[in-house]
Write a protein that holds these residues in place. Structure first.
Motif, PDB file in Angstrom:
ATOM      1  N   UNK A   1      -1.732  -2.551   5.921  1.00  0.00           N
ATOM      2  CA  UNK A   1      -2.059  -3.546   5.465  1.00  0.00           C
ATOM      3  C   UNK A   1      -1.031  -4.461   4.849  1.00  0.00           C
ATOM      4  N   UNK A   2       0.424  -3.651   5.479  1.00  0.00           N
ATOM      5  CA  UNK A   2       1.883  -4.379   4.440  1.00  0.00           C
ATOM      6  C   UNK A   2       2.079  -4.841   3.721  1.00  0.00           C
TER       7      UNK A   2
ATOM      8  N   UNK B   1      -0.738   5.155   8.563  1.00  0.00           N
ATOM      9  CA  UNK B   1      -1.001   3.829   9.622  1.00  0.00           C
ATOM     10  C   UNK B   1      -2.257   2.476   8.904  1.00  0.00           C
ATOM     11  N   UNK B   2      -3.247   3.063   8.064  1.00  0.00           N
ATOM     12  CA  UNK B   2      -4.282   2.255   7.396  1.00  0.00           C
ATOM     13  C   UNK B   2      -2.693   1.242   6.361  1.00  0.00           C
TER      14      UNK B   2
ATOM     15  N   UNK C   1      -1.680  -0.505  -3.355  1.00  0.00           N
ATOM     16  CA  UNK C   1      -3.076  -0.159  -3.129  1.00  0.00           C
ATOM     17  C   UNK C   1      -3.204   1.583  -2.686  1.00  0.00           C
ATOM     18  N   UNK C   2      -3.752   2.539  -3.298  1.00  0.00           N
ATOM     19  CA  UNK C   2      -4.028   3.893  -2.553  1.00  0.00           C
ATOM     20  C   UNK C   2      -4.523   3.863  -1.592  1.00  0.00           C
ATOM     21  N   UNK C   3      -3.907   4.472  -0.886  1.00  0.00           N
ATOM     22  CA  UNK C   3      -4.640   4.587   0.743  1.00  0.00           C
ATOM     23  C   UNK C   3      -4.405   6.053   0.878  1.00  0.00           C
TER      24      UNK C   3
ATOM     25  N   UNK D   1       1.158  -1.438   0.143  1.00  0.00           N
ATOM     26  CA  UNK D   1       0.056  -0.094   0.151  1.00  0.00           C
ATOM     27  C   UNK D   1       0.565   1.268  -0.356  1.00  0.00           C
ATOM     28  N   UNK D   2       0.452   2.565  -0.493  1.00  0.00           N
ATOM     29  CA  UNK D   2       1.281   3.364  -1.308  1.00  0.00           C
ATOM     30  C   UNK D   2       0.346   4.592  -0.305  1.00  0.00           C
ATOM     31  N   UNK D   3       0.413   5.876  -0.257  1.00  0.00           N
ATOM     32  CA  UNK D   3       0.072   7.261   0.329  1.00  0.00           C
ATOM     33  C   UNK D   3       0.594   8.030  -0.697  1.00  0.00           C
ATOM     34  N   UNK D   4      -0.468   9.093  -0.419  1.00  0.00           N
ATOM     35  CA  UNK D   4       0.134  10.586  -1.302  1.00  0.00           C
ATOM     36  C   UNK D   4       0.939  11.299  -0.415  1.00  0.00           C
TER      37      UNK D   4
END
Length: 138
Positions: free
Chosen positions: A120-121, A115-116, A108-110, A38-41
């Motif tokens: 997910x890991x 934290x989410x 997966x974009x979160x 998972x990744x973030x902006x």
């Protein structure tokens, strides 16, 4: 007069149903196993402009997007392909591509929820994605 209108209505309904059925038959769903992270902006995870994808799309937290490893582009997971991820609700769209070093992987974009993403890991999942049928599969 009434029977002509009824006939026209039935004809339109049949034609409409036929068109949708033909359109649906143009696609098939394929399933493969990938490693999902998972990744973030956030700039430290992506680039200095973390809301713009490698395809040029703008990311908005709350939307269901994924990035794919570049080898999966050749498998049909191209820009805007709908994807269903095992264990995750909803349908995601391919909106980004990952660094060339990754293979058989999705991200997966979160949004900005770090934290989410950490929760997910990294895990192996099956994904199903929609592709146009080839002449071989028609």
């Amino acid at each position: 007069m009434c029977s002509k209108i009824m006939y026209a209505f039935v004809l339109v309904c049949l034609l409409s149903f036929n068109c949708r059925e033909e359109e649906a038959n143009v696609y098939e769903w394929k399933t493969i196993e990938v490693t999902a992270t998972a990744y973030n902006s956030l700039a430290y995870q992506t680039s200095s402009n973390p809301h713009i994808t490698a395809f040029g799309d703008s990311l908005k937290p709350g939307l269901r997007y994924i990035a794919v490893s570049r080898n999966l582009l050749k498998e049909g997971l191209v820009h805007n392909t709908p994807v269903k991820i095992e264990g995750v609700e909803g349908t995601y769209l391919v909106k980004d591509k990952m660094n060339k070093r990754w293979v058989n992987r999705i991200d997966i974009y979160m949004g900005t929820d770090v934290k989410a993403a950490k929760n997910w890991g990294r895990r192996k999942v099956n994904i199903s994605y929609r592709v146009e049928k080839t002449n071989d599969s028609l």
